[in-house]
Design a protein around this motif. Structure first.
Motif, PDB file in Angstrom:
ATOM      1  N   ALA A 122       1.008   4.626 -15.877  1.00 53.22           N
ATOM      2  CA  ALA A 122       2.156   5.520 -16.067  1.00 53.22           C
ATOM      3  C   ALA A 122       2.472   5.739 -17.538  1.00 53.22           C
ATOM      4  CB  ALA A 122       3.386   4.963 -15.347  1.00 53.22           C
ATOM      5  N   GLY A 123       1.620   5.236 -18.424  1.00 53.12           N
ATOM      6  CA  GLY A 123       1.831   5.415 -19.849  1.00 53.12           C
ATOM      7  C   GLY A 123       2.892   4.517 -20.447  1.00 53.12           C
ATOM      8  N   LEU A 124       3.253   3.432 -19.766  1.00 52.95           N
ATOM      9  CA  LEU A 124       4.268   2.526 -20.298  1.00 52.95           C
ATOM     10  C   LEU A 124       3.695   1.760 -21.481  1.00 52.95           C
ATOM     11  CD1 LEU A 124       5.738   1.113 -16.956  1.00 52.95           C
ATOM     12  CD2 LEU A 124       6.574   3.015 -18.341  1.00 52.95           C
ATOM     13  N   PRO A 125       4.472   1.611 -22.562  1.00 54.98           N
ATOM     14  CA  PRO A 125       3.941   1.014 -23.789  1.00 54.98           C
ATOM     15  C   PRO A 125       3.946  -0.509 -23.797  1.00 54.98           C
ATOM     16  CG  PRO A 125       6.179   1.758 -24.175  1.00 54.98           C
ATOM     17  CD  PRO A 125       5.841   2.166 -22.764  1.00 54.98           C
ATOM     18  N   PHE A 126       3.157  -1.092 -22.919  1.00 55.28           N
ATOM     19  CA  PHE A 126       3.001  -2.544 -22.931  1.00 55.28           C
ATOM     20  C   PHE A 126       1.961  -2.938 -23.973  1.00 55.28           C
ATOM     21  CE2 PHE A 126       4.641  -2.046 -18.540  1.00 55.28           C
ATOM     22  CZ  PHE A 126       5.677  -2.960 -18.596  1.00 55.28           C
ATOM     23  N   ASP A 127       2.092  -4.166 -24.476  1.00 51.71           N
ATOM     24  CA  ASP A 127       1.135  -4.679 -25.454  1.00 51.71           C
ATOM     25  C   ASP A 127       0.032  -5.506 -24.812  1.00 51.71           C
ATOM     26  OD1 ASP A 127       2.654  -3.687 -27.750  1.00 51.71           O
ATOM     27  OD2 ASP A 127       4.134  -5.210 -27.160  1.00 51.71           O
ATOM     28  N   PHE A 128       0.299  -6.033 -23.627  1.00 60.93           N
ATOM     29  CA  PHE A 128      -0.703  -6.830 -22.907  1.00 60.93           C
ATOM     30  C   PHE A 128      -0.374  -6.745 -21.431  1.00 60.93           C
ATOM     31  CE2 PHE A 128      -2.491 -10.780 -21.170  1.00 60.93           C
ATOM     32  CZ  PHE A 128      -3.787 -10.700 -21.658  1.00 60.93           C
ATOM     33  N   THR A 129      -1.388  -6.485 -20.613  1.00 62.39           N
ATOM     34  CA  THR A 129      -1.153  -6.293 -19.179  1.00 62.39           C
ATOM     35  C   THR A 129      -2.050  -7.201 -18.344  1.00 62.39           C
ATOM     36  OG1 THR A 129      -2.747  -4.459 -19.132  1.00 62.39           O
ATOM     37  CG2 THR A 129      -0.430  -3.897 -19.488  1.00 62.39           C
ATOM     38  N   VAL A 130      -1.454  -7.746 -17.301  1.00 64.78           N
ATOM     39  CA  VAL A 130      -2.171  -8.572 -16.325  1.00 64.78           C
ATOM     40  C   VAL A 130      -2.025  -7.905 -14.964  1.00 64.78           C
ATOM     41  CG1 VAL A 130      -2.370 -10.857 -15.264  1.00 64.78           C
ATOM     42  CG2 VAL A 130      -1.599 -10.650 -17.646  1.00 64.78           C
ATOM     43  N   HIS A 131      -3.124  -7.740 -14.265  1.00 67.32           N
ATOM     44  CA  HIS A 131      -3.068  -7.214 -12.904  1.00 67.32           C
ATOM     45  C   HIS A 131      -3.463  -8.312 -11.942  1.00 67.32           C
ATOM     46  CE1 HIS A 131      -3.357  -4.646  -9.427  1.00 67.32           C
ATOM     47  NE2 HIS A 131      -4.631  -4.953  -9.266  1.00 67.32           N
ATOM     48  N   LEU A 132      -2.577  -8.618 -11.001  1.00 72.63           N
ATOM     49  CA  LEU A 132      -2.869  -9.604  -9.959  1.00 72.63           C
ATOM     50  C   LEU A 132      -3.488  -8.867  -8.787  1.00 72.63           C
ATOM     51  CD1 LEU A 132       0.317 -11.870 -10.090  1.00 72.63           C
ATOM     52  CD2 LEU A 132      -1.755 -11.930 -11.502  1.00 72.63           C
ATOM     53  N   TRP A 133      -4.753  -9.130  -8.562  1.00 75.50           N
ATOM     54  CA  TRP A 133      -5.532  -8.375  -7.592  1.00 75.50           C
ATOM     55  C   TRP A 133      -5.670  -9.137  -6.282  1.00 75.50           C
ATOM     56  CZ3 TRP A 133     -11.234  -9.047  -6.669  1.00 75.50           C
ATOM     57  CH2 TRP A 133     -11.684  -8.126  -5.715  1.00 75.50           C
ATOM     58  N   LEU A 134      -5.307  -8.439  -5.219  1.00 72.76           N
ATOM     59  CA  LEU A 134      -5.553  -8.917  -3.862  1.00 72.76           C
ATOM     60  C   LEU A 134      -6.565  -7.979  -3.215  1.00 72.76           C
ATOM     61  CD1 LEU A 134      -1.961  -9.720  -2.535  1.00 72.76           C
ATOM     62  CD2 LEU A 134      -3.805 -11.378  -2.857  1.00 72.76           C
ATOM     63  N   PRO A 135      -7.726  -8.477  -2.784  1.00 71.26           N
ATOM     64  CA  PRO A 135      -8.623  -7.621  -2.017  1.00 71.26           C
ATOM     65  C   PRO A 135      -7.879  -7.028  -0.822  1.00 71.26           C
ATOM     66  CG  PRO A 135      -9.705  -9.684  -2.589  1.00 71.26           C
ATOM     67  CD  PRO A 135      -8.264  -9.838  -2.976  1.00 71.26           C
ATOM     68  N   GLU A 136      -8.352  -5.899  -0.344  1.00 73.78           N
ATOM     69  CA  GLU A 136      -7.602  -5.148   0.677  1.00 73.78           C
ATOM     70  C   GLU A 136      -7.267  -5.998   1.896  1.00 73.78           C
ATOM     71  OE1 GLU A 136      -7.861  -0.961   3.200  1.00 73.78           O
ATOM     72  OE2 GLU A 136      -9.397  -1.467   1.730  1.00 73.78           O
ATOM     73  N   ALA A 137      -8.210  -6.794   2.368  1.00 75.68           N
ATOM     74  CA  ALA A 137      -7.948  -7.613   3.556  1.00 75.68           C
ATOM     75  C   ALA A 137      -6.819  -8.607   3.291  1.00 75.68           C
ATOM     76  CB  ALA A 137      -9.210  -8.345   3.986  1.00 75.68           C
ATOM     77  N   ALA A 138      -6.809  -9.212   2.087  1.00 76.64           N
ATOM     78  CA  ALA A 138      -5.769 -10.176   1.745  1.00 76.64           C
ATOM     79  C   ALA A 138      -4.426  -9.480   1.565  1.00 76.64           C
ATOM     80  CB  ALA A 138      -6.154 -10.927   0.478  1.00 76.64           C
ATOM     81  N   LEU A 139      -4.439  -8.300   0.968  1.00 74.01           N
ATOM     82  CA  LEU A 139      -3.197  -7.535   0.818  1.00 74.01           C
ATOM     83  C   LEU A 139      -2.600  -7.202   2.171  1.00 74.01           C
ATOM     84  CD1 LEU A 139      -1.158  -5.954  -0.895  1.00 74.01           C
ATOM     85  CD2 LEU A 139      -2.740  -4.017  -0.846  1.00 74.01           C
ATOM     86  N   ASN A 140      -3.440  -6.752   3.090  1.00 73.26           N
ATOM     87  CA  ASN A 140      -2.963  -6.432   4.438  1.00 73.26           C
ATOM     88  C   ASN A 140      -2.424  -7.673   5.141  1.00 73.26           C
ATOM     89  OD1 ASN A 140      -3.745  -3.783   4.070  1.00 73.26           O
ATOM     90  ND2 ASN A 140      -5.694  -4.009   5.118  1.00 73.26           N
ATOM     91  N   ARG A 141      -3.124  -8.784   4.993  1.00 73.51           N
ATOM     92  CA  ARG A 141      -2.750 -10.013   5.698  1.00 73.51           C
ATOM     93  C   ARG A 141      -1.453 -10.612   5.154  1.00 73.51           C
ATOM     94  NH1 ARG A 141      -6.975 -12.444   4.499  1.00 73.51           N
ATOM     95  NH2 ARG A 141      -6.232 -13.802   2.842  1.00 73.51           N
TER      96      ARG A 141
END
Length: 209
Positions: free
Chosen positions: A145-164
């Motif tokens: 979204a163009g937000l001016p962060f200096d460092f970003t972390v994405h916590l990833w859940l594979p689709e099956a885990a996200l659904n569960r």
């Protein structure tokens, strides 16, 4: 894909090292992910290690930067497109948190903009942050979204885990996160991607190839 299992403590130390290396007066950190990824707990775990390094920390939650209910729920309580596009006041987050911590900012940050339960402003005073302070912001849909962060972390859940791991009452949001993955590809945008489908046993994604 190449992943590297790591303990939560070692991961926090690695991230703090990277934050410490940022050549900025203040540091603006994003912990991005679906609610099922427990971004709040992950972000909270960075606070004490940063303070141990002498950095003051302010925790910002996008749940405190929601838009008013009249705008947020204009298309109902369970509209995934509205959730994706209209629930979070990213302009307000930029204005009240991220811009004040820019190179030309004044360091005065508003901890919360909106009380969703009361559907009104909490009327909190701004906080003056000293040099080297860190704002750790957590929540969903923060990347792309163009937000001016200096460092970003994405916590990833594979689709099956996200659904569960998404509660039944929140499953209507899954379409929004599927759209986010397809349109934004947050795992390609983040400075650090952490796979979190095994609670207490994170793994850093070192390569997506």
């Amino acid at each position: 894909m190449r992943v590297r299992p790591v303990t939560p403590e070692l991961l926090a130390a690695e991230l703090v090292d990277r934050i410490e290396a940022l050549p900025r007066r203040w540091a603006r950190i994003a912990v991005d992910g679906a609610p099922a990824a427990d971004t709040g707990d992950f972000a909270d775990a960075l606070v004490e290690p940063l303070r141990t390094r002498g950095r003051e920390v302010i925790r910002i939650r996008t749940a405190d930067y929601l838009r008013p209910a009249s705008l947020r729920l204009e298309h109902g309580h369970h509209d995934p497109d509205s959730y994706y596009e209209n629930w979070y006041d990213l302009r307000g987050l930029t204005r009240e948190v991220l811009d004040p911590l820019s190179d030309n900012g004044n360091g005065r940050v508003l901890p919360a903009l909106w009380d969703a339960a009361a559907d009104r402003s909490p009327r909190l005073p701004r906080v003056q942050l000293p040099d080297r302070a860190v704002a750790v912001v957590d929540g969903p849909l923060l990347l792309g979204a163009g937000l001016p962060f200096d460092f970003t972390v994405h916590l990833w859940l594979p689709e099956a885990a996200l659904n569960r791991r998404t509660p039944d009452e929140d499953r209507w949001t899954l379409q929004a996160f599927h759209r986010y993955a397809e349109e934004v590809s947050p795992h390609h945008l983040a400075d650090c991607v952490v796979r979190v489908d095994r609670p207490g046993r994170p793994a850093v994604v070192d390569s997506l190839e």
